[in-house]
Design a protein around this motif. Structure first.
Motif, short mmCIF file in Angstrom:
data_model
loop_
_atom_site.label_atom_id
_atom_site.label_comp_id
_atom_site.label_asym_id
_atom_site.label_seq_id
_atom_site.Cartn_x
_atom_site.Cartn_y
_atom_site.Cartn_z
N GLU A 126 48.72 48.66 46.38
CA GLU A 126 49.33 48.82 47.60
C GLU A 126 49.43 47.24 48.21
OE1 GLU A 126 48.33 52.29 49.69
OE2 GLU A 126 49.76 53.43 48.56
N ASP A 127 48.07 46.55 47.81
CA ASP A 127 48.02 45.26 48.03
C ASP A 127 47.32 45.18 49.48
OD1 ASP A 127 47.16 42.62 47.84
OD2 ASP A 127 49.36 41.81 48.32
N GLN A 128 46.51 46.25 50.16
CA GLN A 128 46.08 46.70 51.49
C GLN A 128 45.49 45.39 51.91
OE1 GLN A 128 44.49 50.45 51.69
NE2 GLN A 128 46.30 51.65 50.77
N TYR A 129 44.57 44.67 51.28
CA TYR A 129 43.89 43.72 51.57
C TYR A 129 43.42 43.04 50.21
CZ TYR A 129 39.63 46.65 50.76
OH TYR A 129 38.82 47.53 50.39
N ALA A 130 43.08 41.70 50.33
CA ALA A 130 42.61 40.88 48.97
C ALA A 130 41.24 40.02 49.34
CB ALA A 130 43.82 39.93 48.66
N VAL A 131 40.76 39.46 48.29
CA VAL A 131 39.45 38.81 48.27
C VAL A 131 39.83 37.49 49.23
CG1 VAL A 131 37.99 37.16 47.07
CG2 VAL A 131 38.70 39.30 46.03
N GLY A 132 39.02 37.32 50.18
CA GLY A 132 39.30 36.34 51.25
C GLY A 132 39.91 36.87 52.55
N ASP A 133 40.39 37.91 52.77
CA ASP A 133 40.81 38.78 54.00
C ASP A 133 39.63 39.21 54.92
OD1 ASP A 133 43.35 38.43 52.91
OD2 ASP A 133 43.67 40.24 52.83
N TYR A 134 39.76 39.21 56.22
CA TYR A 134 38.94 39.59 57.19
C TYR A 134 39.13 40.90 57.41
CZ TYR A 134 35.69 39.93 60.84
OH TYR A 134 34.68 40.45 61.74
N ILE A 135 38.26 42.07 56.96
CA ILE A 135 38.76 43.35 57.38
C ILE A 135 37.46 43.88 57.95
CG2 ILE A 135 40.14 43.55 55.23
CD1 ILE A 135 37.81 45.38 54.29
N GLU A 145 34.53 39.64 49.78
CA GLU A 145 34.12 38.72 48.90
C GLU A 145 34.66 39.01 47.39
OE1 GLU A 145 30.10 37.51 48.46
OE2 GLU A 145 30.38 36.13 50.01
N ASP A 146 34.62 40.24 47.06
CA ASP A 146 34.73 40.92 45.84
C ASP A 146 35.32 42.49 46.12
OD1 ASP A 146 35.31 41.09 42.94
OD2 ASP A 146 33.19 42.00 42.56
N THR A 152 34.15 47.73 47.50
CA THR A 152 34.60 46.43 47.83
C THR A 152 33.27 45.83 48.57
OG1 THR A 152 36.55 47.27 48.45
CG2 THR A 152 36.05 45.39 49.87
N LYS A 153 33.15 44.34 48.34
CA LYS A 153 31.97 43.57 49.01
C LYS A 153 32.64 42.95 49.99
CE LYS A 153 29.62 43.46 44.40
NZ LYS A 153 29.08 42.99 43.33
N LEU A 154 31.66 43.05 51.25
CA LEU A 154 32.07 42.25 52.30
C LEU A 154 30.91 41.21 52.78
CD1 LEU A 154 33.71 45.10 55.09
CD2 LEU A 154 34.75 43.45 53.70
N ARG A 155 31.20 40.20 53.28
CA ARG A 155 30.07 39.27 53.82
C ARG A 155 30.34 39.19 55.37
NH1 ARG A 155 25.81 37.23 51.26
NH2 ARG A 155 27.00 37.07 49.39
N ASP A 156 29.29 39.64 56.20
CA ASP A 156 29.66 39.55 57.54
C ASP A 156 29.43 38.20 58.23
OD1 ASP A 156 26.67 39.31 57.78
OD2 ASP A 156 26.51 41.51 58.48
N SER A 157 29.44 38.12 59.24
CA SER A 157 29.38 36.52 59.96
C SER A 157 27.59 36.32 59.80
CB SER A 157 29.73 36.83 61.28
OG SER A 157 28.95 37.68 62.09
N ASN A 158 26.74 37.03 59.82
CA ASN A 158 25.39 36.71 59.71
C ASN A 158 24.94 36.36 58.26
OD1 ASN A 158 25.01 37.21 62.25
ND2 ASN A 158 24.57 39.33 61.77
#
Length: 170
Positions: A126-135, A145-146, A152-158
């Motif tokens: 459904e293409d809800q989000y993609a690599v590079g999106d902020y969620i 990130e991946d 799903t791998k997320l990189r936070d602001s820290n």
């Protein structure tokens, strides 16, 4: 005592030849079905003319086509195995029932894994989000990130990397 002449009768050779031909037809039919299904899947997800019925990003198309190809391949392998066993007069009802029970047990035991994979499939499809999106996912937020079918791998602001099961994302 049986001699070689007793075993190699015309009737035996005729029956053995029929079985060999049937096995060959089953295997060749399965290979053709597998090849044909791969062509259909590739035609659906990847166009050689540049025009597509449905638009999929390359990464998403690779994921979905690979998933469908694997499902079809293993289903065909199972069907071929059952057909070959039937040719040797082996009762396959217990095998099919056993596969159903094993599938049920795996489904109950691996509910969270199955939930993660199904959710991941729909996130990608459904293409809800993609690599590079902020969620924002629950109490975590960051840049994707991946992403795969399970996590799903997320990189936070820290700069901390969070690995989130797709079933936990809402």
């Amino acid at each position: 005592m049986f001699g070689v002449g007793d075993i190699l009768t015309t009737a035996f050779l005729f029956e053995a030849g029929k079985k060999i031909i049937k096995l060959g037809v089953i295997i060749i039919g399965a290979e053709l079905a597998l090849h044909f299904s791969r062509l259909l899947i590739d035609r659906f997800f990847f166009s050689t003319t540049g025009t597509r019925t449905f638009y999929f990003e390359e990464k998403r198309a690779n994921t979905l086509s690979g998933l469908l190809k694997n499902i079809i391949r293993y289903a065909l392998y199972f069907m071929v195995l059952v057909m070959i066993l039937q040719e040797f007069s082996i009762d396959t009802t217990s095998i099919v029932a056993g596969a159903g029970v094993i599938g049920l047990a795996l489904g109950v035991g691996a509910q969270s894994l199955i939930k993660d994979i199904i959710t991941g499939f729909f996130i990608i499809f459904e293409d809800q989000y993609a690599v590079g999106d902020y969620i924002v996912a629950g109490d975590m937020a960051g840049t994707v990130e991946d992403m795969g079918l399970r996590i799903t791998k997320l990189r936070d602001s820290n700069g901390v990397l969070h690995i989130i099961p797709n079933g936990a994302i809402s």
